[in-house]
Scaffold this motif. Structure first.
Motif, short mmCIF file in Angstrom:
data_model
loop_
_atom_site.label_atom_id
_atom_site.label_comp_id
_atom_site.label_asym_id
_atom_site.label_seq_id
_atom_site.Cartn_x
_atom_site.Cartn_y
_atom_site.Cartn_z
N ASP A 78 0.83 -1.21 0.00
CA ASP A 78 0.00 0.00 0.00
C ASP A 78 0.87 1.26 0.00
OD1 ASP A 78 -2.65 1.28 0.19
OD2 ASP A 78 -1.98 1.88 2.19
N THR A 79 1.88 1.28 0.84
CA THR A 79 2.78 2.44 0.90
C THR A 79 3.51 2.63 -0.42
OG1 THR A 79 3.08 2.17 3.28
CG2 THR A 79 4.76 3.45 2.12
N TYR A 80 3.99 1.54 -1.00
CA TYR A 80 4.68 1.61 -2.29
C TYR A 80 3.74 2.15 -3.37
CZ TYR A 80 7.11 0.27 -6.54
OH TYR A 80 7.71 0.29 -7.79
N ALA A 81 2.52 1.64 -3.40
CA ALA A 81 1.54 2.08 -4.40
C ALA A 81 1.25 3.57 -4.26
CB ALA A 81 0.26 1.27 -4.29
N LYS A 82 1.09 4.04 -3.03
CA LYS A 82 0.81 5.46 -2.80
C LYS A 82 1.97 6.33 -3.29
CE LYS A 82 -2.34 4.91 1.07
NZ LYS A 82 -2.51 5.00 2.53
N LYS A 83 3.20 5.93 -2.96
CA LYS A 83 4.36 6.71 -3.38
C LYS A 83 4.51 6.70 -4.90
CE LYS A 83 7.00 6.42 0.85
NZ LYS A 83 8.29 6.13 1.48
N LEU A 84 4.26 5.55 -5.49
CA LEU A 84 4.36 5.42 -6.95
C LEU A 84 3.30 6.29 -7.63
CD1 LEU A 84 5.89 3.94 -9.19
CD2 LEU A 84 4.18 2.15 -9.06
N MET A 85 2.09 6.27 -7.11
CA MET A 85 1.02 7.09 -7.70
C MET A 85 1.32 8.58 -7.55
SD MET A 85 -1.05 5.27 -9.32
CE MET A 85 -2.13 6.61 -9.71
N LYS A 86 1.80 8.99 -6.37
CA LYS A 86 2.14 10.40 -6.17
C LYS A 86 3.22 10.83 -7.16
CE LYS A 86 0.78 11.12 -1.39
NZ LYS A 86 1.20 11.51 -0.05
N SER A 87 4.20 9.98 -7.35
CA SER A 87 5.28 10.28 -8.29
C SER A 87 4.75 10.38 -9.72
CB SER A 87 6.35 9.19 -8.20
OG SER A 87 7.32 9.38 -9.17
N THR A 88 3.89 9.44 -10.09
CA THR A 88 3.32 9.44 -11.44
C THR A 88 2.45 10.68 -11.66
OG1 THR A 88 3.35 7.04 -11.50
CG2 THR A 88 1.88 8.13 -13.06
N ILE A 89 1.60 10.98 -10.71
CA ILE A 89 0.73 12.15 -10.83
C ILE A 89 1.57 13.42 -10.92
CG2 ILE A 89 -1.01 13.56 -9.63
CD1 ILE A 89 -2.10 10.85 -8.51
N GLY A 90 2.61 13.49 -10.12
CA GLY A 90 3.50 14.66 -10.16
C GLY A 90 4.23 14.78 -11.48
N SER A 91 4.71 13.66 -12.00
CA SER A 91 5.51 13.68 -13.23
C SER A 91 4.70 13.91 -14.49
CB SER A 91 6.27 12.37 -13.38
OG SER A 91 7.20 12.20 -12.34
N PHE A 92 3.51 13.29 -14.55
CA PHE A 92 2.76 13.30 -15.81
C PHE A 92 1.52 14.19 -15.80
CE2 PHE A 92 5.07 9.27 -15.85
CZ PHE A 92 5.73 9.39 -17.06
N PHE A 93 1.03 14.54 -14.61
CA PHE A 93 -0.22 15.29 -14.55
C PHE A 93 -0.11 16.56 -13.70
CE2 PHE A 93 -1.23 10.78 -15.23
CZ PHE A 93 -1.90 10.88 -16.44
N ASN A 94 1.11 17.10 -13.61
CA ASN A 94 1.35 18.34 -12.87
C ASN A 94 0.83 18.29 -11.44
OD1 ASN A 94 2.55 19.61 -15.15
ND2 ASN A 94 0.51 19.98 -15.97
N GLY A 95 0.85 17.12 -10.83
CA GLY A 95 0.40 16.98 -9.45
C GLY A 95 -1.10 17.00 -9.28
N SER A 96 -1.85 16.92 -10.37
CA SER A 96 -3.31 17.04 -10.32
C SER A 96 -3.99 15.69 -10.53
CB SER A 96 -3.79 18.03 -11.38
OG SER A 96 -5.20 18.00 -11.50
N ILE A 97 -4.69 15.23 -9.50
CA ILE A 97 -5.47 14.00 -9.62
C ILE A 97 -6.59 14.22 -10.64
CG2 ILE A 97 -7.03 12.42 -8.40
CD1 ILE A 97 -5.27 12.87 -5.91
N LYS A 98 -7.14 15.41 -10.64
CA LYS A 98 -8.22 15.73 -11.58
C LYS A 98 -7.73 15.56 -13.03
CE LYS A 98 -11.23 19.50 -13.04
NZ LYS A 98 -11.58 20.91 -12.86
N GLN A 99 -6.53 16.04 -13.33
CA GLN A 99 -5.98 15.88 -14.69
C GLN A 99 -5.78 14.41 -15.03
OE1 GLN A 99 -2.44 18.09 -15.65
NE2 GLN A 99 -3.34 20.05 -15.04
N MET A 100 -5.33 13.62 -14.04
CA MET A 100 -5.11 12.20 -14.29
C MET A 100 -6.43 11.49 -14.62
SD MET A 100 -3.75 9.16 -11.81
CE MET A 100 -5.31 9.11 -10.95
N VAL A 101 -7.44 11.72 -13.79
CA VAL A 101 -8.73 11.08 -14.02
C VAL A 101 -9.33 11.55 -15.34
CG1 VAL A 101 -11.10 10.82 -13.14
CG2 VAL A 101 -9.15 10.69 -11.56
N SER A 102 -9.22 12.84 -15.60
CA SER A 102 -9.73 13.40 -16.85
C SER A 102 -9.08 12.73 -18.05
CB SER A 102 -9.47 14.90 -16.87
OG SER A 102 -9.85 15.45 -18.10
#
Length: 124
Positions: free
Chosen positions: A71-95
């Motif tokens: 769970d911790t690994y998944a959270k860190k990986l997702m935060k990194s991915t969202i930061g790298s590819f979606f400017n830190g925006s969960i909304k942009q990722m889901v969109s």
């Protein structure tokens, strides 16, 4: 958090399944085609150097265990991915996934229910 290769991630996933084990135990959890024993041993040592895994020694056998939960690994990986590819925006990722039709109607409905439930929880 250091990035992991696919092979390292696969070994870590196998270790999460068993909580702890020797290289042979980890190898048993990996689907076919299985890597060589020495390959798994080498990857486990790399994971240990990166701080994801540690071991205890019993006689001549090392028993490895994860230092980070899935769970911790998944959270860190997702935060990194969202930061790298979606400017830190969960909304942009889901969109991105919704617009590309990568999410079917059942998943969208399920997400909507989860979001509505979380909104109610946070408003309390």
């Amino acid at each position: 958090m250091q990035e992991l290769t696919k092979a390292q991630e696969d070994i870590l996933k196998a270790l999460w399944k068993i909580d702890d084990g020797a290289v042979s135990d980890i190898l048993d959890q990996i689907p076919e085609p299985k890597p060589a024993y020495n390959t798994v041993a080498t990857v486990v040592k790399v994971l240990e150097k990166k701080g994801y895994v540690d071991h205890k020694t019993y006689g001549k056998t090392n028993v490895y265990f994860p230092l980070i939960s899935q769970d911790t690994y998944a959270k860190k990986l997702m935060k990194s991915t969202i930061g790298s590819f979606f400017n830190g925006s969960i909304k942009q990722m889901v969109s991105h996934f919704v617009k590309d039709k990568d999410i079917n109607i059942h998943e969208l409905e399920s997400l909507k229910e989860m979001i509505e439930k979380e909104i109610k929880t946070q408003k309390k």
